[in-house]
Every structure is written in structure tokens, then in C-alpha cells.
Scaffold this motif. Structure first.
Motif, short mmCIF file in Angstrom:
data_model
loop_
_atom_site.label_atom_id
_atom_site.label_comp_id
_atom_site.label_asym_id
_atom_site.label_seq_id
_atom_site.Cartn_x
_atom_site.Cartn_y
_atom_site.Cartn_z
N PHE A 217 0.83 -1.20 0.00
CA PHE A 217 0.00 0.00 0.00
C PHE A 217 0.87 1.26 0.00
CE2 PHE A 217 -2.96 -3.22 1.34
CZ PHE A 217 -4.19 -2.80 0.86
N LEU A 218 1.94 1.23 0.78
CA LEU A 218 2.85 2.38 0.84
C LEU A 218 3.62 2.53 -0.47
CD1 LEU A 218 4.34 1.82 4.42
CD2 LEU A 218 2.55 3.44 3.76
N ALA A 219 4.11 1.42 -1.01
CA ALA A 219 4.91 1.46 -2.24
C ALA A 219 4.10 1.97 -3.42
CB ALA A 219 5.47 0.08 -2.54
N ALA A 220 2.89 1.44 -3.59
CA ALA A 220 2.06 1.88 -4.71
C ALA A 220 1.63 3.34 -4.55
CB ALA A 220 0.83 0.97 -4.83
N SER A 221 1.32 3.74 -3.32
CA SER A 221 0.94 5.12 -3.08
C SER A 221 2.10 6.07 -3.39
CB SER A 221 0.49 5.31 -1.63
OG SER A 221 -0.67 4.53 -1.35
N ALA A 222 3.29 5.67 -3.01
CA ALA A 222 4.48 6.49 -3.31
C ALA A 222 4.64 6.66 -4.82
CB ALA A 222 5.73 5.84 -2.72
N ALA A 223 4.47 5.57 -5.55
CA ALA A 223 4.63 5.62 -7.00
C ALA A 223 3.57 6.52 -7.63
CB ALA A 223 4.53 4.21 -7.58
N VAL A 224 2.33 6.43 -7.17
CA VAL A 224 1.25 7.24 -7.75
C VAL A 224 1.48 8.72 -7.43
CG1 VAL A 224 -1.22 7.74 -7.64
CG2 VAL A 224 -0.42 5.37 -7.73
N VAL A 225 1.90 9.02 -6.21
CA VAL A 225 2.16 10.42 -5.83
C VAL A 225 3.27 11.01 -6.69
CG1 VAL A 225 3.10 11.88 -3.99
CG2 VAL A 225 1.31 10.22 -3.46
N LEU A 226 4.36 10.27 -6.85
CA LEU A 226 5.49 10.77 -7.65
C LEU A 226 5.10 10.90 -9.13
CD1 LEU A 226 8.41 8.74 -6.03
CD2 LEU A 226 7.93 11.20 -5.77
N LEU A 227 4.36 9.93 -9.63
CA LEU A 227 3.93 10.01 -11.03
C LEU A 227 3.01 11.21 -11.25
CD1 LEU A 227 3.72 8.82 -13.90
CD2 LEU A 227 1.72 7.53 -13.09
N GLY A 228 2.11 11.48 -10.31
CA GLY A 228 1.22 12.62 -10.45
C GLY A 228 1.98 13.92 -10.59
N GLY A 229 2.98 14.12 -9.77
CA GLY A 229 3.78 15.34 -9.86
C GLY A 229 4.58 15.42 -11.15
#
Length: 253
Positions: A217-229
């Protein structure tokens, strides 16, 4: 008497812009205010959790007890559900699902930008999980220690779970598609439930430890946050450089 000739180079165009017709106006992703810091902190949390479970004595044995308990209480219906999830959220079928939705957004909804954004968000879970798997290199639960191993797997790719990371990223991607519509709350609840069910299934099958699925959950959320930016920062310039015809599923005569 005829009027003055019209110069085609100066007359206003009567044809609508193909890019606008295709609905491919830039589609921004939701972005955290301090996305780079938030993404870095989430990545640090995954690494810290991974190192902790590797270094703390007895942690793996305690977590294995959860898998062993589930392995002793398998039922026909739950096993069928878990094994179905094992297939659907695996790389092969998962990529097919992403491709189907992306093609629908491009060919039917005529929105190539949204199709690409959806595909990238949905795939970030796998990318993030593979990166952390290489870094942490945690051994999977030993199937020989389970009462009923349903899908025996070995190797140093237990942390985090790729299936759960994909489910979390897919939940984000589907919610992003639905946001602003009457389906946004339904998509959010359904996506969260889907990710939790996939997390349960990985423990039920016996191929991951509890901390593996939690870290997903943490890993995927990190990836989505970084991709969004990154998407909101760089994608608009890329979209502007692309010819309008490239946004259509086929060229007009």
C-alpha cells in the motif's frame, strides 16, 4: 460580378481542431501539495519497514504463523476466490485489463492523453514493487512449512507484493477516471475493498507475509504520488509537441 478572391492562408479555418474533437485536452492527475517530499517519505517508510523485518530477530517466524493459520483453514469457495485473484491480478491478465481500458479510452472516448495517463498510473504499482523487491530481497514463506500451499513460490521477491501493489495502483487509476462524477465515491470504496481483498488473498495463498502486503500500500501510493507530480510537470509540454492527428485512432481522408 464575383467578389474578391479569398486567400486560404489568411481566412479563418472552418475545420474544428482535431485535437479538441478527439477530447485529448491535457488531463491533469491529482497532485499532492508537496508531492516530491510526500513520495520520498513514503519510499523511506517502505525501505524502513523492509529493513526492519529483515533485521529484527523472530519477526519472520511470527508472521509465518499468520500464513500457517490461514493454510489450515482453507475452504473450497475461498480457495477458488483466492486463486482467481492470483490469476487476474498477475502480470499477464493485469496487463490485458489495463490495455482494454486504455484502448477504450482512446478508441471509443477519443482521449489518448487520458488513456496513457490511466495506463501509467495502473502500472506504477508493479514498477514500484519490483524496485523494492530488488532492494530488500526478502525470501518468500517456505511452502514446505504450510499445511496446504496453494501456489508454492520461492525466491527473494517477497517484499512487497506485486499483486497488491498493482491492485492499489489500479484502484487509484479507476478513481482518477471517476473523480468529479457521481461514481467517484463508489470507485473509491470499491477500489479500497478490492485492494484489501487482494491483500488477504496473498496471505491466504501463502506466498507473502503480512508486512509484505502492508508495504505494498505504501509502495504503490508512493509511486502514484510521484507520477502525479511528474506527469503534471512534464506531460503538458509533450502533449503540445504532438501532432493533432496522433490523438485520433485513425487518420481521416
Amino acid at each position: 460580378m464575383t467578389g474578391p478572391a479569398t486567400d486560404d492562408r489568411t481566412a479563418p479555418s472552418r475545420l474544428p481542431d482535431e485535437r479538441a474533437v478527439a477530447g485529448s485536452r491535457f488531463w491533469a492527475l491529482p497532485q499532492a501539495r508537496h508531492w516530491l517530499v510526500v513520495g520520498a517519505l513514503l519510499c523511506a517508510a517502505v525501505i524502513a519497514l523492509g529493513l526492519t523485518v529483515q533485521l529484527v530477530p523472530g519477526d519472520t517466524s511470527a508472521e509465518l504463523g499468520v500464513d500457517q493459520s490461514l493454510s489450515r483453514h482453507h475452504g473450497a469457495v475461498l480457495t477458488a476466490v483466492a486463486m482467481g485473484i492470483n490469476m487476474v491480478f498477475g502480470p499477464l491478465v493485469g496487463l490485458m485489463l489495463i490495455g482494454i481500458v486504455a484502448l477504450y479510452l482512446w478508441l471509443v472516448r477519443r482521449d489518448l492523453v487520458k488513456a496513457v495517463a490511466f495506463g501509467l498510473v495502473a502500472c506504477t504499482g508493479w514498477v514500484a514493487s519490483e524496485a523494492f523487491k530488488l532492494l530488500i530481497a526478502r525470501q518468500r514463506p517456505d511452502p514446505k512449512l504450510l499445511f496446504d500451499p496453494l501456489a508454492p513460490e520461492t525466491g527473494s521477491n517477497s517484499f512487497p507484493s506485486g499483486h497488491v501493489s498493482f491492485a492499489v495502483a489500479l484502484a487509484f487509476a479507476l478513481y482518477f477516471l471517476a473523480r468529479g462524477s457521481r461514481w467517484s465515491k463508489v470507485a473509491a470504496v470499491a477500489g479500497a475493498a478490492m485492494a484489501l481483498i487482494v491483500a488477504w488473498s496473498r496471505l491466504y495463498v501463502g506466498v507473502h507475509y503480512p508486512t509484505d502486503v502492508a508495504a505494498s500500500f505504501l509502495a504503490a501510493s508512493a509511486a502514484v504520488v510521484l507520477l502525479g507530480g511528474l506527469w503534471n510537470r512534464f506531460a503538458p509540454g509533450i502533449v503540445e509537441r504532438l501532432p493533432a492527428a496522433s490523438f485520433l485512432p485513425s487518420h481521416r481522408p
